[in-house]
Design a protein around this motif. Structure first.
Motif: not given
Length: 223
Positions: A55-69
């Motif tokens: 799963a690709f995200t736009f930023t590292e912060r977004a990636a952290k949020e997606l992992k938690v979700r």
């Protein structure tokens, strides 16, 4: 822990779609992260290995949020023990994935480091004389030449343009620039993608990545 939202319409169809590529286009704040999270969980619930999903995200912060979700939704659907299934799941930026891909499938990149924007400018300043970067502008304006080259090479990499097709003197500066980066075993953010695309032209590499990665999900904008 909030309950899993019930999706409907196009959002639900995006989660349930199988058998071909699916493109999700939506504005910021429209719930793409929730759709991506539920799609990943849906695939895992069907027995798809986490290592076959990226799963690709736009930023590292977004990636952290997606992992938690994803972890939250997976626990809600299959229980706390199911979170162990997430080992091997890639959630991050496309640049990070391309670097991981290169280091795993193209041995020469195993020891390469990546220059961030500030480090890249510092590299150009240090190598300016060797690159003859002043040849890009009239007069003795070093920083103008560095800024011009930096912007030009970003366009070249982002658009996957052919360096050999560039006009002089930019072409010659580019040739020396790429040799210098290879000498010091360095990559820029743009080169991570460009080199990964080039590596996929090798049928053996392409076959390996397609065998290991079955589901690619892109969340282009952060909610």
């Amino acid at each position: 822990m909030s309950e899993t939202p019930v999706l409907e319409g196009e959002s639900l169809r995006a989660v349930q779609h199988r058998g071909s590529h699916v493109q999700i286009i939506a504005s910021a704040g429209s719930g793409k992260t929730e759709v991506v999270s539920q799609r990943v969980v849906s695939l895992l619930a069907e027995g798809i290995s986490a290592r076959e999903i990226a799963a690709f995200t736009f930023t590292e912060r977004a990636a952290k949020e997606l992992k938690v979700r994803i972890a939250t939704r997976l626990e809600q659907r299959l229980g706390p023990q199911a979170v162990d299934q997430l080992s091997g799941l890639y959630v991050g930026t496309i640049h990070g994935y391309c670097l991981q891909f290169l280091q795993q499938y193209v041995p020469r990149y195993e020891t390469f480091d990546v220059l961030d924007e500030s480090q890249h400018v510092a590299f150009l300043c240090r190598e300016a004389t060797h690159l003859n970067i002043k040849s890009l502008v009239s007069g003795n304006r070093l920083f103008e030449a560095i800024d011009l080259f930096n912007k030009s090479v970003q366009v070249l990499e982002n658009e996957l343009l052919d360096p050999a097709a560039m006009p002089e003197p930019f072409k010659t500066v580019l040739e020396i620039y790429f040799k210098s980066l290879d000498k010091y075993r360095l990559l820029t953010f743009g080169q991570q993608i460009a080199r990964a695309v080039a590596a996929l032209n090798d049928p053996l590499v392409s076959a390996e990545i397609h065998k290991s990665l079955k589901h690619l999900i892109v969340d282009e904008y952060q909610d």
